[in-house]
Design an enzyme around this catalytic site. Structure first.
Site, PDB file in Angstrom:
ATOM      1  CG  ASP A  18      -1.867   1.215   1.412  1.00 18.14           C
ATOM      2  OD1 ASP A  18      -2.640   1.448   0.487  1.00 18.14           O
ATOM      3  OD2 ASP A  18      -1.522   1.694   2.388  1.00 18.14           O
ATOM      4  CE1 TYR A  47      -0.009   7.534   2.895  1.00 16.68           C
ATOM      5  CE2 TYR A  47       0.519   5.246   2.147  1.00 16.68           C
ATOM      6  CZ  TYR A  47      -0.367   6.190   2.719  1.00 16.68           C
ATOM      7  OH  TYR A  47      -1.423   5.857   3.410  1.00 16.68           O
ATOM      8  CE  LYS A  55      -4.058   4.650   0.637  1.00 20.09           C
ATOM      9  NZ  LYS A  55      -2.601   4.307   0.901  1.00 20.09           N
ATOM     10  CG  HIS A  64      -4.888   9.539   0.293  1.00 19.56           C
ATOM     11  ND1 HIS A  64      -3.332   9.773   0.215  1.00 19.56           N
ATOM     12  CD2 HIS A  64      -5.082   8.963   1.603  1.00 19.56           C
ATOM     13  CE1 HIS A  64      -2.910   9.297   1.400  1.00 19.56           C
ATOM     14  NE2 HIS A  64      -3.909   8.724   2.180  1.00 19.56           N
TER      15      HIS A  64
END
Length: 283
Positions: free
Chosen positions: A46, A51, A80, A113
């Site tokens: 993930d 990120y 995302k 997201h």
């Protein structure tokens, strides 16, 4: 090595019943952590634009596949779309950039997201995801941090139901209402921060007693609780031994009483962010 069961999604595809969370792993540490996770048996990774680790996740996945002579279909790579890219054309361009950073021809799972309700463009973003799936560059589409109303809005606007909604879910915040909404719509629940981060209830009697009864760790108890709820937890650890332990949750089963006792830890202030998660720009 632990064999991970799979969950069948409402689009007919399958994903592993537990995945590896990669926030906030970046740089060489992130690369090594993902390689270690893959070596330990994780097959669902993930990531997210926000990120800032798609490059590391993609490189680790590609290298692991090459080094082990594995087919690309062995892995489920998930990322995302950020809230700032909800305009239809921005969403399309953002996903193309994610593919480039990941170094992949296909994204297995793409999530919005968060709904970013301030701009109120999540319907446009969802339309982009539907079209990206139709084009073949994305296999499965879903959302993250969506409320029941947000889900209703995109389903009404598109006629398409997300396969996944990734939400905060742990013993202090059990999301009973949203899990019910997901069940009604046939949406799989994914759990971010499944252990509760710094608030992990490892010393709570409901968790500690179950750990002793089954001769496992408190973390394994909580992850098993997640699995038995029907959710897909995404634990994160850079420590190989802990990665392996977090996967080893399929050889024991919690009793109904143990499941209920852990759910009983829920509290109104249990959400990690506090308040409405949709007000947090970092998503």
């Amino acid at each position: 090595m632990t064999t991970i069961p799979t969950r069948t999604l409402n689009d007919g595809n399958e994903i592993p019943a537990i995945g590896f969370g990669t926030y906030p792993l970046t740089g060489d540490e992130g690369y090594q952590a993902v390689r270690s996770a893959l070596d330990n048996g994780y097959r669902l990774l993930d990531s997210a634009v926000n990120y800032k680790n798609e490059v590391e996740v993609g490189r680790a996945a590609r290298d692991w596949l090459d080094d082990n002579g594995m087919d690309r279909d062995e892995l489920t790579i998930q990322t995302k779309l950020p809230g700032r890219h909800h305009d239809y054309h921005l969403a399309i361009a953002s996903v193309e950039e994610s593919l480039e950073r990941l170094g992949l021809q296909r994204i297995d799972v793409l999530l919005i997201h968060w709904p970013n309700p301030i701009t109120n463009k999540y319907r446009d973003a969802w339309r982009a995801l539907v079209d990206l799936r139709a084009s073949g560059v994305v296999r499965t589409i879903g959302v993250s941090n969506f409320t029941a109303q947000h889900l209703a809005d995109i389903v009404e606007a598109s006629g398409e139901t997300p396969a996944i909604n990734q939400i905060e879910l742990h013993p202090y915040f059990i999301q009973e209402q949203m899990r019910g909404e997901h069940q009604q719509r046939g949406i799989l629940t994914q759990s971010w921060s499944p252990l509760g981060k710094s608030q992990a209830p490892f010393e709570e009697p409901a968790v500690a007693q179950a750990a002793e009864a089954h001769d496992v760790t408190p973390a394994q108890v909580i992850l098993r609780w997640q699995v038995q709820l029907g959710s897909v937890p995404l634990p994160k650890s850079a420590t190989p031994e802990r990665q392996a332990a977090n996967l080893d949750v399929f050889d024991f089963e919690l009793t109904e009483a143990e499941m209920a006792a852990i759910a009983g830890l829920h509290r109104e202030d249990g959400r990690l962010f506090g308040g409405d998660p949709n007000t947090h720009e970092e998503m």
